[in-house]
Design an enzyme around this catalytic site. Structure first.
Site, mmCIF file in Angstrom:
data_model
loop_
_atom_site.group_PDB
_atom_site.id
_atom_site.type_symbol
_atom_site.label_atom_id
_atom_site.label_comp_id
_atom_site.label_asym_id
_atom_site.label_seq_id
_atom_site.Cartn_x
_atom_site.Cartn_y
_atom_site.Cartn_z
ATOM 1 N N HIS A 86 9.493 -5.657 3.313
ATOM 2 C CA HIS A 86 8.746 -6.797 3.867
ATOM 3 C C HIS A 86 8.535 -7.897 2.828
ATOM 4 O O HIS A 86 8.256 -9.031 3.187
ATOM 5 C CB HIS A 86 7.468 -6.358 4.578
ATOM 6 C CG HIS A 86 6.270 -6.037 3.725
ATOM 7 N ND1 HIS A 86 5.948 -4.762 3.320
ATOM 8 C CD2 HIS A 86 5.297 -6.818 3.221
ATOM 9 C CE1 HIS A 86 4.826 -4.777 2.625
ATOM 10 N NE2 HIS A 86 4.408 -6.024 2.541
ATOM 11 N N ASP A 220 10.260 1.091 3.618
ATOM 12 C CA ASP A 220 9.946 -0.310 3.317
ATOM 13 C C ASP A 220 10.358 -0.704 1.889
ATOM 14 O O ASP A 220 9.519 -0.902 1.026
ATOM 15 C CB ASP A 220 8.433 -0.513 3.525
ATOM 16 C CG ASP A 220 8.034 -1.977 3.577
ATOM 17 O OD1 ASP A 220 8.871 -2.835 3.244
ATOM 18 O OD2 ASP A 220 6.872 -2.254 3.944
ATOM 19 N N SER A 653 1.876 -5.191 -2.429
ATOM 20 C CA SER A 653 3.094 -4.782 -1.745
ATOM 21 C C SER A 653 4.238 -4.773 -2.748
ATOM 22 O O SER A 653 4.450 -5.768 -3.440
ATOM 23 C CB SER A 653 3.424 -5.759 -0.619
ATOM 24 O OG SER A 653 2.517 -5.598 0.421
HETATM 25 N N1 ASP Z 1 1.184 -4.193 3.733
HETATM 26 C C1 ASP Z 1 0.181 -4.947 3.109
HETATM 27 C C2 ASP Z 1 0.526 -6.397 3.141
HETATM 28 O O1 ASP Z 1 1.583 -6.737 3.568
HETATM 29 C C3 ASP Z 1 -0.160 -4.460 1.763
HETATM 30 C C4 ASP Z 1 -1.613 -4.265 1.692
HETATM 31 O O2 ASP Z 1 -2.331 -5.199 1.975
HETATM 32 O O3 ASP Z 1 -2.059 -3.162 1.392
HETATM 33 O O4 ASP Z 1 -0.212 -7.292 2.826
#
Ligand code: ASP
Length: 718
Positions: A86, A220, A653
């Site tokens: 991501h 991911d 991330s």
């Molecule tokens: N998956 C989250 C993000 O994309 C990561 C996190 O905030 O822990 O912001």
């Protein structure tokens, strides 16, 4: 009843000093001073100087700020960089087309020469972080503007000195709400190339449904490579650049984790607000989150529908949809958690205690006596603006033609304010054209038409007429408040929804183009809305933010003074931090207990052929069926993700997750649903970070993609 009891118990434990220990995003240069004994107690086996050193190579030399807002880690002597799928998503999307759909099919560069340049993408290393607070004296007496100017002047001098005669950049940043100043020296590489990414069916497996959730089965990750000049220095992209030779790269451990194992997350957490007032929390819960969630719910309905309509639209909107939905879902979880934890009341109790402490001393009364009433007054006075501002940002700017037009407007204003300077004019003009090409590459007019009708109607219903421009009101009256009709008419008469016409306009002489833009109805509407925002909303917001910054700084200073024995970590602000904790499951609700680890078998259990979120590539299914797992297998399957008590947030991330020896065991990618409120309130009983197990990453690279050359350049330990 039982559920309440469990929650109550979890908060009692939460309040005890031992349980609180996992909370914190610590400054790496202060580990020795603040955290070393506790880290050892929890299992750390290496000296903390190996984690951060300004003079010797240390683990920090393998941690990078990836682009603007993610973390990455270097995992080979040739600058190979691992981060989340991501985090690389924008780049993967950017290089995807109907012919080369890397989002759908994944991408694996066969050789170095196949690695794809990513203009604009950067990888920033931290050279050192020095406390320079002693340079900033005598600020307290100044008003906010004078204070900021003074800070700017001192910072500029320090930054200049630190970056003179070397290839570094330097920036002074404020910590503890402006009570501490740290000079951060960095080295930024600008030739970063895409090396590999799994198909989205692996890298985004579970989609929005599973995002912010546990148990989780998303692969991911994506791979990039940092390139440098012949003398290993940062350089603009050039085919002759070479893979960067890092000062440190992470060896990878295949040993995995057991419950209670020590883990450390090293990265760039973006923003937390642990020390704010009850008023701020209340505003988040009652104003900002509901406003933003409502607008985005509608935006996502329209985007999702459009994306289902064709593969082309799917590619065009994939990255936009992800960024809208990621925060949308987080805010929902955050509000749920904060309400469940009665967070506002908790903050109020703290404020009452604080006021009691203030009353005991006249010097304290002078400094902090009016703080809480000042907060109350500030929020009461500004809530209408905070409310309206959300809808300008989310609803007006959620309309693509209006956000595009206002970006053009900004360039035109810059143009108009610099008459005669042909160099600047040329630059503005080129960037307008480049911006327009980028915009139209991912623009689908029917989708934006529907969005315009929906969002302008929400804007109209949510913002009082007194905070809207007259032009908007008369446009509304002309269409009898029928926003579909209004949108249709707007789209029929503006040329800014047409790529060829817009580029033709921008290719004409600046004077002609500006004339045409000024006559365009979408440009006029955007100008009216943004002009009004600039004249009426932004000044109120700026004054509010300046006052809030001051109050927060005073409150933070008060909290530090009130509890001198307590170890405080500064709120996250996108700077390098260390979080540490233990691998551990959690109790999510009455009779719901989550284990600490997921596996490939769980991926298969979620598999739904043809589903948008839970489909899988045939090759993965085959590998699972034949149990062809290579050296990455554990008990006949592959570990996929695990959770631990590390305190993380967005920006973490892609962060390296390390074991007690400082070896890489995974990549941080998310948090659990019950713990999403941890940016404002951390409860170690239920807040967990989610790590992608490095063995799943390696299995995908090695066995699924057959990208052996990449595995071969890593240092993999049994
Ligand atoms: N998956 C989250 C993000 O994309 C990561 C996190 O905030 O822990 O912001």
């Amino acid at each position: 009843m039982k559920k309440q009891l469990i929650l109550a118990l979890s908060w009692i434990v939460f309040l005890s000093p031992i349980a609180r220990a996992d909370e914190g995003m610590w400054l790496p240069q202060l580990l020795q001073q603040l955290n070393a004994p506790e880290m050892r107690l929890k299992g750390l086996q290496i000296p903390v100087e190996e984690i951060y050193s300004a003079n010797k190579n240390s683990l920090k030399d393998a941690v990078v700020l990836f682009g603007g807002g993610c973390t990455g880690e270097i995992i080979s002597g040739q600058g190979l960089l691992l981060t989340n799928h991501h985090c690389g998503f924008g780049q993967i999307q950017e290089h995807s087309s109907l012919e080369h759909n890397y989002l759908r099919d994944g991408f694996w560069a066969k050789e170095l020469t196949d690695e794809i340049p990513c203009p604009g993408l950067t990888a920033t290393f931290i050279i050192r972080m020095d406390d320079v607070s002693s340079e900033f004296t005598g600020l307290d007496a100044l008003d906010e503007n004078a204070r900021n100017e003074r800070i700017k002047a001192i910072s500029t001098a320090l930054e200049k000195k630190a970056s003179e005669g070397n290839r570094y950049e330097a920036k002074v940043r404020q910590f503890y709400a402006g009570n501490t100043f740290i000079l951060i020296v960095t080295e930024t590489f600008r030739d970063v190339r895409l090396v590999g990414a799994p198909p989205s069916s692996i890298g985004k497996f579970g989609g929005d449904t599973d995002n912010w959730m546990w148990p989780r089965h998303t692969g991911d990750f994506s791979l990039f490579r940092v390139y440098a000049s012949a003398d290993n220095a940062p350089a603009a992209y050039s085919p002759s650049n070479r893979p960067f030779k890092p000062r440190h790269f992470f060896p990878i451990s295949l040993a995995g984790v057991q419950p209670e194992d020590f883990t450390l997350v090293y990265g760039f957490p973006g923003r937390t607000q642990q020390y704010v007032s009850s008023f701020q929390l209340k505003t988040t819960l009652e104003v900002n989150n509901p406003n933003r969630i409502a607008v985005r719910t509608r935006r996502l309905e329209i985007m999702d529908k459009g994306m289902r309509s064709s593969e082309k639209v799917h590619i065009q909107y994939a990255a936009k949809q992800s960024s809208v939905s990621n925060a949308w879902k987080k805010w929902k979880g955050e509000s749920k958690g904060l309400n469940g934890a009665k967070a506002v009341q908790r903050k109020r109790v703290q404020e009452v205690e604080f006021q009691g402490w203030v009353l005991k001393d006249t010097a304290r009364q002078r400094r902090y006596g009016s703080l809480i009433t000042d907060y109350a007054e500030l929020y009461t006075r500004n809530t209408p603006y905070l409310h309206a501002n959300d809808f300008y940002a989310e609803a007006v700017m959620g309309v693509e033609v209006l956000s595009f037009a206002s970006a053009l407007r900004q360039l035109m204003d810059a143009y108009a304010s610099t008459p005669g300077d042909t160099a600047i004019l040329g630059k503005e003009w080129r960037s307008a054209r480049a911006m327009a090409s980028d915009h139209f590459k991912d623009y689908h007019r029917p989708l934006d038409l529907e969005m315009t009708a929906a969002l302008l109607s929400i804007f109209d219903q949510s913002v009082p007429d007194s905070l809207k421009p007259a032009e908007f009101l008369s446009l509304r009256a002309r269409h009898n408040a029928d926003f579909s009709a209004l949108a249709n008419q707007l789209f029929a008469s503006t040329f800014l929804v047409d790529s060829a016409k817009t580029l033709k306009c921008l290719n004409a002489s600046p004077k002609t183009a500006i004339g045409k833009l000024h006559n365009d109805p979408a440009y006029q509407l955007a100008s009216a809305l943004m002009g009004f925002h600039k004249a009426r909303i932004a000044p109120a917001m700026n004054a509010f933010n300046a006052r809030l910054a001051r109050l927060n700084r005073i409150y933070m200073a008060g909290q530090l003074e009130m509890q001198p024995e307590k170890k405080f970590y500064p709120d996250a602000n996108g700077t390098l931090r260390v979080a540490y904790g233990q691998v551990r499951g959690y109790d999510a609700a009455d009779a719901v207990r989550y284990g600490y680890q997921t596996t490939l078998d769980g991926v298969m259990e979620k598999y739904k052929a043809g589903d948008e979120e839970f489909d899988l590539p045939a090759r993965l299914i085959d590998l699972h069926r034949s149990r062809d797992f290579g050296r990455y297998a554990v008990n006949g399957t592959i570990p996929v993700s695990f959770i631990a008590t590390n305190h993380t947030t967005g920006g973490n991330s892609g962060s390296p997750v390390l074991n007690a020896k400082g070896q890489l065991i995974g990549t941080n990618y998310d948090r659990v649903w019950e713990g999403t409120m941890s940016d404002l309130l951390f409860n170690p009983e239920i807040c967990r970070n989610i790590t992608l197990d490095i063995r799943y990453t390696l299995f995908i690279i090695d066995k699924f993609a057959g990208a052996r050359r990449l595995v071969d350049e890593m240092d993999i330990l049994p």
